[in-house]
Design a protein around this motif. Sequence first.
Motif, PDB file in Angstrom:
ATOM      1  N   GLY A  51       0.827  -1.215   0.000  1.00 45.20           N
ATOM      2  CA  GLY A  51       0.000   0.000   0.000  1.00 45.20           C
ATOM      3  C   GLY A  51       0.846   1.243   0.000  1.00 45.20           C
ATOM      4  N   VAL A  52       1.937   1.245   0.785  1.00 39.44           N
ATOM      5  CA  VAL A  52       2.818   2.402   0.831  1.00 39.44           C
ATOM      6  C   VAL A  52       3.425   2.655  -0.527  1.00 39.44           C
ATOM      7  N   ARG A  53       3.849   1.554  -1.175  1.00 40.56           N
ATOM      8  CA  ARG A  53       4.470   1.701  -2.486  1.00 40.56           C
ATOM      9  C   ARG A  53       3.461   2.196  -3.521  1.00 40.56           C
ATOM     10  N   ARG A  54       2.210   1.695  -3.425  1.00 41.28           N
ATOM     11  CA  ARG A  54       1.196   2.128  -4.379  1.00 41.28           C
ATOM     12  C   ARG A  54       0.866   3.618  -4.202  1.00 41.28           C
ATOM     13  N   GLY A  99       1.404   8.767  -6.139  1.00 40.14           N
ATOM     14  CA  GLY A  99       0.356   9.769  -5.937  1.00 40.14           C
ATOM     15  C   GLY A  99       0.803  10.876  -5.020  1.00 40.14           C
ATOM     16  N   ARG A 100       1.513  10.528  -3.950  1.00 41.40           N
ATOM     17  CA  ARG A 100       2.023  11.521  -3.018  1.00 41.40           C
ATOM     18  C   ARG A 100       3.049  12.424  -3.701  1.00 41.40           C
ATOM     19  N   MET A 101       3.864  11.817  -4.530  1.00 39.21           N
ATOM     20  CA  MET A 101       4.872  12.597  -5.242  1.00 39.21           C
ATOM     21  C   MET A 101       4.213  13.578  -6.211  1.00 39.21           C
ATOM     22  N   ARG A 102       3.141  13.130  -6.897  1.00 37.30           N
ATOM     23  CA  ARG A 102       2.432  14.026  -7.813  1.00 37.30           C
ATOM     24  C   ARG A 102       1.848  15.222  -7.077  1.00 37.30           C
ATOM     25  N   VAL A 103       1.312  14.972  -5.885  1.00 33.74           N
ATOM     26  CA  VAL A 103       0.744  16.063  -5.084  1.00 33.74           C
ATOM     27  C   VAL A 103       1.824  17.079  -4.722  1.00 33.74           C
ATOM     28  N   LEU A 104       2.993  16.583  -4.303  1.00 26.12           N
ATOM     29  CA  LEU A 104       4.091  17.477  -3.938  1.00 26.12           C
ATOM     30  C   LEU A 104       4.557  18.302  -5.134  1.00 26.12           C
ATOM     31  N   ILE A 105       4.627  17.663  -6.294  1.00 33.22           N
ATOM     32  CA  ILE A 105       5.051  18.373  -7.499  1.00 33.22           C
ATOM     33  C   ILE A 105       4.043  19.454  -7.868  1.00 33.22           C
ATOM     34  N   LEU A 106       2.751  19.121  -7.774  1.00 37.54           N
ATOM     35  CA  LEU A 106       1.714  20.094  -8.097  1.00 37.54           C
ATOM     36  C   LEU A 106       1.747  21.278  -7.137  1.00 37.54           C
ATOM     37  N   LEU A 107       1.976  21.003  -5.842  1.00 34.27           N
ATOM     38  CA  LEU A 107       2.072  22.088  -4.866  1.00 34.27           C
ATOM     39  C   LEU A 107       3.267  22.983  -5.163  1.00 34.27           C
TER      40      LEU A 107
END
Length: 206
Positions: free
Chosen positions: A11-14, A18-26
């Motif tokens: 789950g963490v890997r999945r 998504g978490r990285m995309r959020v950080l990039i968008l921010l």
Amino acid sequence: MRHLAHPRNQGVRRDEPGRMRVLILLALAFLAATTSPALAQARAAAIAEERRAEQSIAARFANVPQLTLAEFDRLRRDRTVILVDVREADEYAISHLPGAIRVPPGASAEDAQRLIGQIPRGGAIVFYCTIGFRSSRLADRVRTAYGGGAAPLIASLRGGLIAWVNDGRTLVNAAGTTSWIHPYDAQRRRMLIDPTRAQGSLHGWP
């Protein structure tokens, strides 16, 4: 035998992409906000108003050398410089340049000399205020009082605290370093690249 990955680890890997995309968008949103045309226009307007004030002061006090920040830095490398803050006590309390002593704007030349004290041989006195008007006025009085060739170099810091802050330099107060500046009045506050740094009750001209 093949080892199965723990479900929680899967789950963490999945979630990681998504978490990285959020950080990039921010990060992209922050970059867009800080480089927007409106912000760039506001910065340009602040700097232009600061430059106009500096030119007006330099013309009015033609006998007082107006040191740019770069010239001030070179002077401090070459000489002992006494730095004099020419503002009111409430302005000085919010922030001032490191090592500066305060002399009230209305001080006579004699009182200013007494508060400044002994000038080392070959030393210099650099006055500053919010933008340079009050410091140039007092520097002119002190320069006249010293008179002859034995007078130390007496100058005003061009652009004063506004130029200092807009250049990203350090301010201090009794508690240590600070980002706050007393803008003196609404006109000078408009000269700040970041007006949110302004603090304190506004005064009137000059």
